[in-house]
Write an enzyme that holds these catalytic residues in place. Sequence first.
Site, mmCIF file in Angstrom:
data_model
loop_
_atom_site.group_PDB
_atom_site.id
_atom_site.type_symbol
_atom_site.label_atom_id
_atom_site.label_comp_id
_atom_site.label_asym_id
_atom_site.label_seq_id
_atom_site.Cartn_x
_atom_site.Cartn_y
_atom_site.Cartn_z
ATOM 1 N N SER A 201 -6.833 -16.583 18.552
ATOM 2 C CA SER A 201 -8.081 -15.829 18.669
ATOM 3 C C SER A 201 -8.190 -15.199 20.066
ATOM 4 O O SER A 201 -7.281 -14.486 20.486
ATOM 5 C CB SER A 201 -9.258 -16.755 18.339
ATOM 6 O OG SER A 201 -10.419 -16.021 18.129
ATOM 7 N N ASP A 359 -10.460 -12.490 7.674
ATOM 8 C CA ASP A 359 -10.622 -12.492 9.124
ATOM 9 C C ASP A 359 -10.800 -11.042 9.571
ATOM 10 O O ASP A 359 -9.982 -10.177 9.220
ATOM 11 C CB ASP A 359 -9.345 -13.090 9.765
ATOM 12 C CG ASP A 359 -9.426 -13.164 11.281
ATOM 13 O OD1 ASP A 359 -10.455 -12.766 11.851
ATOM 14 O OD2 ASP A 359 -8.436 -13.614 11.892
ATOM 15 N N HIS A 389 -10.421 -17.006 9.530
ATOM 16 C CA HIS A 389 -10.325 -17.100 10.977
ATOM 17 C C HIS A 389 -10.597 -18.531 11.436
ATOM 18 O O HIS A 389 -11.587 -19.131 11.046
ATOM 19 C CB HIS A 389 -11.308 -16.136 11.658
ATOM 20 C CG HIS A 389 -11.060 -16.047 13.135
ATOM 21 N ND1 HIS A 389 -10.038 -15.288 13.664
ATOM 22 C CD2 HIS A 389 -11.636 -16.671 14.185
ATOM 23 C CE1 HIS A 389 -10.025 -15.443 14.972
ATOM 24 N NE2 HIS A 389 -10.980 -16.272 15.320
#
Length: 419
Positions: A201, A359, A389
């Site tokens: 991320s 995501d 995600h």
Amino acid sequence: MGLKAVVVTVLLAAALSYYIYTPMPDAIQEPWKLMAVDATFRTGMNLAALKYHLGIDHYITSFRRTMEGFDSTMVALVGSRSPAGVVPGVKISDITFAGVPVRVYEPPAGGEGHLRRGLMYLHGGGWAFGSGKMGAYDKVSRVISDELNTVVVSVEYRLFPEVLFPEPFLDCVVAAKHFLSPEVLDKYAIDPERVAVSGDSAGGNLAAAVAQEVATDDSLSVKFSVQALIYPVLQALDFNTPSYVQNRNMAILPRQVMVQFWLQYLGADISLRPQLIANNHSALQHSALTPELRSRLDWTSLLSQKFKKSYKPVVVERDSHGLLKKIPGLLDTRSSPLLAGPEVLAKCPRTYILTCEFDVLRDEGLMYARRLKDAGVSVTSDYYEDGFHGCLSFISWPLDFDVGKRALRSYMTWLQNNL
Ligand SMILES: *[C@@H]1O[C@H](CO)[C@@H](O)[C@H](O)[C@H]1NC(C)=O
């Protein structure tokens, strides 16, 4: 129980399930678990916002405390982190690398003269939350160190609101250069040909940016030999890619939260969020955004039909607010590695990129994989059609997801074979 109590109970239960219930795509295999995780995050954010409005606390530091409380509750409940650690042979040291706090995980000693792998890990959390010492991050670092005979260095780079871009990036660069110095590699008995940079991320964003920085710095004798990026954040100019539109309300990372993270990181006002969601900041009038630069994130040519579906690009003519001048970080490759030119990408090491269908960041990961390949880099693009995600952070009971465990296994197998 009186009638009143029954009515109140029923109403409360209904309100609670309404609050927890969020529609989930059919492909998500454990929808109620994900709803519970999502509701926890939303509650944390809402409580934090409430406290902030009441003037009690900065909402980020407050949410961070909620998360840490959640983490220690889970640890107490599940005991996934006994004081001795899940992997007893791994040695843990909390030290600093050229002034930057890091946690070093050293595998159990092997035979004399045996060099180990090295891996620098950058945790996610929107450049505002998280720590390599928390929950799944700590657990995964221990397992990688043990199973892959790797010295893992998890970097505690500084976060928003204490610092803004480029400080978190610079912390990681300082730690990386220290890690790659011959003396440090020697001290930890690490093979200089086998050092990775990795992150997920916002940490994947930092890992990609650090990999570019190291790859183009001619003063460094040792470079990263691989980069492994897990659902990385790579660009902030188009918040209307097919994945951003499709997953705009998806659990854990809805579009408005990601845009908020960007505005915070780049030191801009959160009130600009609707403008960015409308793509006004990349309006055609901006001459700084040349056709060449736009082509580096043009999903209409960089994505396959499978992902483009029938989505249409959102391109605005005019931006009356001078957004690009207000937020110069939007055009900086150190915040947006996808904007780097082919000459920089060509120098990047062998690459692994993990992306998930559910995501908002899926498409930028896929585009980066495609552009690195076009630049001649060897790339493994690992895509999960039932992934969401953050799924790699959910690997321990009771909040474990099958897709998270599969993705983690695949990431580790790739490291095993390529690092
Ligand atoms: C985007 O810019 C256009 C043109 O300046 C403006 O009309 C519109 O309101 C802006 N959108 C948002 C969400 O501010």
